[in-house]
Design a protein around this motif. Structure first.
Motif, PDB file in Angstrom:
ATOM      1  N   ASN A 445       2.386   5.261   5.226  1.00  0.00           N
ATOM      2  CA  ASN A 445       3.712   5.831   5.507  1.00  0.00           C
ATOM      3  C   ASN A 445       3.679   7.153   6.279  1.00  0.00           C
ATOM      4  O   ASN A 445       4.373   8.104   5.919  1.00  0.00           O
ATOM      5  CB  ASN A 445       4.505   6.019   4.213  1.00  0.00           C
ATOM      6  N   ALA A 446       2.917   7.180   7.361  1.00  0.00           N
ATOM      7  CA  ALA A 446       2.943   8.349   8.231  1.00  0.00           C
ATOM      8  C   ALA A 446       4.360   8.600   8.722  1.00  0.00           C
ATOM      9  O   ALA A 446       5.103   7.669   9.023  1.00  0.00           O
ATOM     10  CB  ALA A 446       2.014   8.129   9.420  1.00  0.00           C
ATOM     11  N   GLU A 451       3.633   9.914   2.208  1.00  0.00           N
ATOM     12  CA  GLU A 451       2.449   9.713   3.051  1.00  0.00           C
ATOM     13  C   GLU A 451       1.189  10.007   2.240  1.00  0.00           C
ATOM     14  O   GLU A 451       1.138  10.963   1.474  1.00  0.00           O
ATOM     15  CB  GLU A 451       2.506  10.649   4.259  1.00  0.00           C
TER      16      GLU A 451
END
Length: 476
Positions: A445-446, A451
């Motif tokens: 989940n950049a 993240e």
């Protein structure tokens, strides 16, 4: 061809450095809100970027690498660049350089972090280190030097290495060309470029990125009144700027299917890339399975091959921001005078991004409905990238690196994001070999909430980098 060092000792050495030195430093790095300049216009005055630069540079200076030099390059009005040079070791050549790339600037906070997590709160949960920027791409500087250090410690070989860690990538790398021009003589003409700012389709093998999408975007602004008016008085007489914006967006995107209507944003998928897509789809879980859909929701398609093609070789539009709409808790009965939408188009790797942007602007602004004032401002574009074929030596190196670190063969795939630097380098060094890889796998989940950096993958990518550096130096 096999590595000129004991591969297992390199794995053990890399793991030890990650545990003792990299992970604690990554905690400190994550805690710094080093927003990219696009998200912090006062980055220099606020000092967060400077803290991140100092942290990375100081850590690098402390490494026991023969001949290592570390400096922070400064250009007035530009973000700084950490520049490192390491002379060749073993049978490597100083005249056949390797360029290693990473960045340390970050995306903004984003909402939706789970309880106990936050963008600037490093949290180690099992094999995951949560927090903004760890996986994208703060680990790259540490991993690059650790790989070089491991090669030297094991008695292997590497060519002269130049490591560049920039601070404007998340803004489209606007400052990097000036730095590259200033450093042209020191960088030379690399025959190998290594970048750790990409992802992996799973955590079970080494993944080499063979293409990156381009980018085009801007802010669509629709204005109809000079001031807001009571919705009871104006609606039905004054057209809604939101409805006009919807009409305009419909010119470029089919609202039902999401298909982009403009031919300038499409390209053909090369046969070799289509084969890679089919191999990836047969090897991994469906790409959409890496996202957290709400109960009952579905992806655009259930076909695994089509999911990957949509992600890599087809254009797509995301509306990433809006102005002119008050929060729902503060929304009065007002027909608003203005709506602004921030539009972001992802483009196929070989698409001409400037031509695509021009086509978008023309479609959005021509003959506006009701004579509304329509502008498309803040325009930006970035060229995608399609990798040259892997040389036999690099193909062998990737296979051995993946078998060493993961015990599985490597795979190649296209990535849906954009790394502007790769397009720049592809044009500047057309004869170079490129290895673009990284740790951004399923759910990492950049740019979004929660993240995380998958630590075992970080270690394995570092060890793989050591193998590739040694093969490059000894390829003959």
């Amino acid at each position: 061809m096999t590595p000129s060092f004991d591969a297992q000792s390199v794995m053990a050495d890399v793991s030890a450095v990650w545990a003792a030195d990299i992970v604690p430093t990554m905690h400190d790095y994550i805690a710094i809100p080093a927003l990219s300049p696009a998200f912090d216009a006062e980055w220099a005055a606020n000092g967060h970027m400077g803290r991140a630069v100092d942290l990375v540079a100081d850590w690098c200076r402390s490494r026991p690498i023969r001949g290592l030099t570390v400096e922070v390059a400064e250009i007035p009005g530009r973000t700084p660049l950490v520049v490192m040079e390491i002379p060749a070791s073993g049978s490597g050549s100083n005249d056949d350089p390797v360029l290693l790339y990473g960045h340390l600037d970050k995306q903004p906070e984003m909402v939706g972090w789970r309880d106990g997590l936050g963008p600037w709160t490093p949290v180690l949960d099992g094999e995951r280190l949560y927090g903004r920027g760890g996986a994208d791409d703060g680990y790259a500087a540490f991993a690059s030097l650790t790989a070089i250090e491991a090669v030297q410690r094991a008695g292997g070989s590497h060519a002269r290495c130049v490591v560049l860690v920039e601070a404007s990538e998340e803004s489209g790398s606007p400052d990097l060309p000036a730095h590259l021009a200033a450093l042209a003589d020191r960088v030379g003409t690399p025959s190998l470029v290594l970048c750790l700012d990409s992802g992996c389709a799973d955590y079970n093998r080494l993944w080499a990125t063979t293409s990156l999408r381009g980018l085009a975007g801007g802010t669509l602004v629709v204005e109809i009144l000079e001031e807001g008016a009571h919705s009871g008085a104006a609606s039905g007489v004054v057209p809604s700027t939101f409805r006009i914006a919807r009409q305009l967006v419909e010119r470029v995107e089919d609202g039902t299917t999401g298909e982009i209507r403009l031919a300038e944003l499409h390209t053909d998928v090369p046969d070799d890339r289509r084969r890679q897509v089919e191999e990836t789809a047969a090897t991994t879980a469906p790409y959409a399975s890496g996202f957290r859909f709400v109960p009952g929701a579905n992806p655009t398609t259930d076909d695994p091959v089509e999911q990957i093609l949509n992600h890599t070789w087809r254009p797509a539009l995301s509306t990433i921001g809006a102005d002119g709409l008050p929060p729902t808790t503060r929304a009065g009965n007002v027909l608003r005078p203005r709506t602004a939408l921030q539009l972001s188009f992802r483009l196929p790797p070989t698409c001409d991004s400037d031509a695509a942007l021009a086509a978008v602007q023309a479609a959005l602004t021509a003959d506006p409905p009701y004579g509304a004032r329509v502008t498309f401002s803040g325009r930006e574009s970035g060229q995608g990238w399609n990798a040259p074929p892997f040389a036999p030596w690099l193909d062998t190196a990737l296979e051995q690196a993946s078998q060493l670190a993961w015990g599985a063969p490597y795979r190649a795939f296209g990535e849906g994001g954009t790394i502007p630097f790769m397009g720049m380098l592809g044009r500047q060094f057309p004869d170079a070999q490129f290895l673009i890889t990284g740790v951004l796998g399923p759910e990492s989940n950049a740019h979004g909430p929660n993240e995380f950096l998958h630590l075992p993958t970080g270690e394995r990518v570092t060890a793989a980098l050591a193998v590739v550096l040694d093969h490059h130096a000894t390829r003959g």
